[in-house]
Design an enzyme around this catalytic site. Structure first.
Site, PDB file in Angstrom:
ATOM      1  N   ARG A 251       0.832  -1.582  -0.308  1.00 38.38           N
ATOM      2  CA  ARG A 251       0.284  -0.223  -0.072  1.00 38.38           C
ATOM      3  C   ARG A 251       0.740   0.807   0.232  1.00 38.38           C
ATOM      4  O   ARG A 251       0.189   2.231  -0.472  1.00 38.38           O
ATOM      5  CB  ARG A 251      -0.922   0.022   0.919  1.00 38.38           C
ATOM      6  CG  ARG A 251      -2.045  -1.015   1.352  1.00 38.38           C
ATOM      7  CD  ARG A 251      -3.205  -0.707   1.965  1.00 38.38           C
ATOM      8  NE  ARG A 251      -2.405  -1.455   3.887  1.00 38.38           N
ATOM      9  CZ  ARG A 251      -2.545  -1.117   4.846  1.00 38.38           C
ATOM     10  NH1 ARG A 251      -4.197  -0.636   5.235  1.00 38.38           N
ATOM     11  NH2 ARG A 251      -1.883  -1.375   5.421  1.00 38.38           N
TER      12      ARG A 251
ATOM     13  N   ASN B 282      -6.342  -2.175   2.937  1.00 41.64           N
ATOM     14  CA  ASN B 282      -5.959  -3.278   2.694  1.00 41.64           C
ATOM     15  C   ASN B 282      -8.025  -4.175   2.527  1.00 41.64           C
ATOM     16  O   ASN B 282      -9.156  -3.579   2.775  1.00 41.64           O
ATOM     17  CB  ASN B 282      -5.801  -4.193   4.002  1.00 41.64           C
ATOM     18  CG  ASN B 282      -3.816  -4.209   3.142  1.00 41.64           C
ATOM     19  OD1 ASN B 282      -3.751  -3.883   2.478  1.00 41.64           O
ATOM     20  ND2 ASN B 282      -3.242  -4.496   4.761  1.00 41.64           N
TER      21      ASN B 282
END
Length: 226
Positions: free
Chosen positions: A19, A37
């Site tokens: 990320r 997520n």
């Protein structure tokens, strides 16, 4: 053209710093939206911006780079809503999981830096090898030039010897000229002496003849008078 892309990434993509990686790319491409997520182990990306920038994002996140392994990417395009002002990384897990993921991201950055450094060192080493080859080539050229200088020096010495020999010949020729000049001077003296002797002999001869004539005339005169 402005577009909205809703992206779902499958593979080893959670708890690997993925990320953070997507957040950096989106920032550099001037995209707005978010990354987070999902409970099924995938990573979701929603972004809006220029179509070319979104395509570039999809290329850059499709990676296999330890500890990240992207296996599949699903994309659906929609019209942009303009609801996002920035791109953000959404962390909704506990602090421990988030900390470990940030540590994984930091480790990945360190590995990338190390890899880039090694590549630069290899590149620098290649340049040093090339420079060494050029130095060797330069050394050979210097040796070759030195050889030419030695040969030139030998030729100069040989030329110097020839000049010395020529100088000797010139000196010898000069000596011959001097000898010839001396001979000419001697001949001139001899001729002058011979001319002088001949002149003196002629004068003496004439004086004798005149004296005889004078005596004969004196005898004739005495006989006539008596």
């Amino acid at each position: 053209m402005q577009k909205r892309a809703e992206i779902k990434v499958y593979g080893r993509v959670q708890k690997a710093g993925f990320r953070d990686f997507i957040d950096e790319i989106a920032f550099n491409l001037n995209l707005n939206g978010y990354v987070k997520n999902l409970d099924d182990g995938t990573v979701q990306v929603v972004c809006e911006g220029d179509e070319a920038a979104i395509n570039e994002l999809l290329k850059k996140i499709n990676i296999v780079q330890y500890p990240i392994r992207v296996e599949n990417i699903e994309v659906s395009y929609k019209n942009p809503t303009g609801e996002f002002k920035i791109f953000e990384l959404i962390r909704d897990e506990d602090i421990t999981t988030a900390t470990y993921e940030r540590m994984d991201a930091a480790a990945r950055y360190i590995r990338e830096m190390n890899s880039n450094l090694c590549q630069k060192m290899d590149f620098l080493g290649g340049k040093i090898d090339v420079l060494g080859g050029k130095m060797d080539s330069l050394g050979e050229k210097v040796d070759f030039l030195g050889g030419k200088i030695d040969v030139l020096g030998g030729k100069i010495d040989s030329l110097g010897g020839k000049i010395d020999v020529l100088g000797g010949r010139v000196d010898s020729f000069g000596g011959k000229i001097d000898v010839l000049g001396n001979k000419i001077d001697l001949a001139r003296v001899e001729i002058s002496s011979e001319i002088r002797i001949s002149r003196d002999s002629l004068r003496s001869h004439l004086d004798g003849r005149i004296s005889n004539i004078e005596r004969e005339l004196a005898l004739i005169k005495s006989k006539v008078v008596t």
